[in-house]
Design a protein around this motif. Structure first.
Motif, PDB file in Angstrom:
ATOM      1  N   LEU A 141       0.819  -1.128  -0.042  1.00  0.00           N
ATOM      2  CA  LEU A 141       0.094  -0.004   0.108  1.00  0.00           C
ATOM      3  C   LEU A 141       0.872   1.135  -0.116  1.00  0.00           C
ATOM      4  O   LEU A 141       0.429   2.261  -0.493  1.00  0.00           O
ATOM      5  CB  LEU A 141      -1.005  -0.075   1.296  1.00  0.00           C
ATOM      6  N   ALA A 142       2.115   1.176   0.462  1.00  0.00           N
ATOM      7  CA  ALA A 142       2.855   2.331   0.716  1.00  0.00           C
ATOM      8  C   ALA A 142       3.584   2.636  -0.516  1.00  0.00           C
ATOM      9  O   ALA A 142       3.819   3.775  -1.099  1.00  0.00           O
ATOM     10  CB  ALA A 142       3.783   2.222   1.921  1.00  0.00           C
ATOM     11  N   LEU A 143       4.060   1.471  -1.121  1.00  0.00           N
ATOM     12  CA  LEU A 143       4.795   1.710  -2.548  1.00  0.00           C
ATOM     13  C   LEU A 143       3.969   1.713  -3.932  1.00  0.00           C
ATOM     14  O   LEU A 143       4.429   2.295  -4.658  1.00  0.00           O
ATOM     15  CB  LEU A 143       5.846   0.483  -2.593  1.00  0.00           C
ATOM     16  N   GLY A 144       2.729   1.103  -3.837  1.00  0.00           N
ATOM     17  CA  GLY A 144       1.737   1.002  -4.900  1.00  0.00           C
ATOM     18  C   GLY A 144       2.497  -0.158  -5.738  1.00  0.00           C
ATOM     19  O   GLY A 144       3.394  -0.708  -5.392  1.00  0.00           O
ATOM     20  N   PHE A 145       1.859  -0.499  -6.755  1.00  0.00           N
ATOM     21  CA  PHE A 145       2.077  -1.507  -7.785  1.00  0.00           C
ATOM     22  C   PHE A 145       3.531  -1.427  -8.266  1.00  0.00           C
ATOM     23  O   PHE A 145       4.380  -2.289  -8.113  1.00  0.00           O
ATOM     24  CB  PHE A 145       0.649  -1.927  -8.737  1.00  0.00           C
ATOM     25  N   THR A 146       3.634  -0.309  -8.691  1.00  0.00           N
ATOM     26  CA  THR A 146       4.942  -0.202  -9.634  1.00  0.00           C
ATOM     27  C   THR A 146       6.268   0.128  -8.684  1.00  0.00           C
ATOM     28  O   THR A 146       7.218  -0.356  -9.041  1.00  0.00           O
ATOM     29  CB  THR A 146       4.898   1.168 -10.542  1.00  0.00           C
ATOM     30  N   GLY A 147       5.910   0.537  -7.579  1.00  0.00           N
ATOM     31  CA  GLY A 147       7.097   0.871  -6.615  1.00  0.00           C
ATOM     32  C   GLY A 147       7.436  -0.612  -6.001  1.00  0.00           C
ATOM     33  O   GLY A 147       8.296  -0.882  -5.694  1.00  0.00           O
ATOM     34  N   THR A 148       6.524  -1.648  -5.866  1.00  0.00           N
ATOM     35  CA  THR A 148       6.621  -2.743  -5.359  1.00  0.00           C
ATOM     36  C   THR A 148       7.225  -3.706  -6.500  1.00  0.00           C
ATOM     37  O   THR A 148       8.157  -4.386  -6.032  1.00  0.00           O
ATOM     38  CB  THR A 148       5.293  -3.471  -5.092  1.00  0.00           C
ATOM     39  N   PHE A 149       6.890  -3.556  -7.447  1.00  0.00           N
ATOM     40  CA  PHE A 149       7.453  -4.556  -8.704  1.00  0.00           C
ATOM     41  C   PHE A 149       8.549  -3.680  -9.482  1.00  0.00           C
ATOM     42  O   PHE A 149       8.110  -3.856 -10.670  1.00  0.00           O
ATOM     43  CB  PHE A 149       6.097  -4.976  -9.427  1.00  0.00           C
ATOM     44  N   LEU A 150       9.297  -3.425  -8.828  1.00  0.00           N
ATOM     45  CA  LEU A 150      10.557  -2.740  -9.707  1.00  0.00           C
ATOM     46  C   LEU A 150      10.310  -1.760 -10.580  1.00  0.00           C
ATOM     47  O   LEU A 150      11.025  -1.677 -11.830  1.00  0.00           O
ATOM     48  CB  LEU A 150      11.347  -3.806 -10.371  1.00  0.00           C
ATOM     49  N   GLY A 151       9.264  -0.701 -10.532  1.00  0.00           N
ATOM     50  CA  GLY A 151       8.971   0.171 -11.164  1.00  0.00           C
ATOM     51  C   GLY A 151      10.287   1.374 -11.669  1.00  0.00           C
ATOM     52  O   GLY A 151      10.309   1.782 -12.701  1.00  0.00           O
ATOM     53  N   ASP A 152      11.278   1.200 -10.655  1.00  0.00           N
ATOM     54  CA  ASP A 152      12.360   2.103 -10.884  1.00  0.00           C
ATOM     55  C   ASP A 152      13.118   1.635 -12.096  1.00  0.00           C
ATOM     56  O   ASP A 152      13.844   2.503 -12.794  1.00  0.00           O
ATOM     57  CB  ASP A 152      13.297   1.941  -9.521  1.00  0.00           C
TER      58      ASP A 152
END
Length: 230
Positions: A141-152
């Motif tokens: 919830l804090a990172l969001g989907f892209t933040g969780t799954f290596l969106g960087d």
């Protein structure tokens, strides 16, 4: 006479007794380890599948994400970085389901540890599993989907570092929360095989963090350099 008590009873020298004590301790320690591993059949196909799935998952997403960061190949195939990230995330979720299935089947196929097959161990495991689940869900919830799954790695960067719960109390809470889930699940099943596999999970995540942390920091350093040069 040396080595005898006042009543004439013979006794062993002190250093000899200490040597025997140390030898006995080592024998007991080795016996306990042998007994523990006696509950784990490392040649079982289900156990091997679980180990391979645990080791494969972080290797897969790190290799694919770094390849994407270098080539942008997935972004071109799927039409956009966001679509590519969502697709990789879906694959990672599927692989995690396979890993959990293999983990559970490996536990079921191997014997339980009698000393853990009790109420206190079950409820302790349930509590650990609940805490781990809390860390995993709150991290997502804090990172969001892209933040969780290596969106960087896809160029989808966050505006600022996340410092809210659970990142306020623990680094990499997603990984440690997932490890806690497996630990709790193993205790609930009184499974030595599960405890061993949980250790494999912890090791695989630790290795992943050693590679992901510096690489992600470098991505954000490069962004700061580009911003300053504008």
């Amino acid at each position: 006479m040396a080595g005898r008590a006042a009543g004439g009873e013979r006794r062993l020298p002190r250093d000899c007794c200490e040597g025997l004590g140390a030898l006995e301790y080592r024998q007991v320690d080795v016996t306990a380890m042998v007994q523990l591993f006696g509950y784990i059949d490392v040649t079982d196909s289900g156990f091997i599948a679980a180990v391979l799935s645990i080791a494969f998952n972080p290797l897969f997403w790190n290799v694919v994400a770094r390849w994407e960061h270098k080539t942008r190949a997935l972004s071109r195939v799927f039409g956009s970085p966001r679509a590519a990230c969502y697709s990789l995330g879906a694959v990672i979720l599927m692989l995690n389901c396979v890993r959990s299935h293999c983990f559970t089947e490996a536990m079921k196929s191997q014997p339980k540890l009698e000393s853990l097959d009790c109420h206190w161990a079950y409820y302790s495991g349930f509590a650990i599993l609940a805490v781990g689940t809390l860390f995993v869900i709150s991290s997502f919830l804090a990172l969001g989907f892209t933040g969780t799954f290596l969106g960087d790695y896809f160029g989808i960067l966050m505006e600022a570092k996340v410092t809210s719960f659970p990142f306020s109390i623990l680094d990499n809470p997603m990984y440690w929360g997932s490890t806690a889930v497996y630990l709790g699940w193993s205790l609930m099943h009184a499974s030595p095989a599960g405890l061993f596999l949980t250790a494999v999970v912890a090791i695989s995540y630790t290795i992943a963090m050693l590679y992901e942390g510096p690489f992600t920091e470098e991505i954000y350093r490069q962004r700061q350099k580009r911003v300053k040069n504008k």
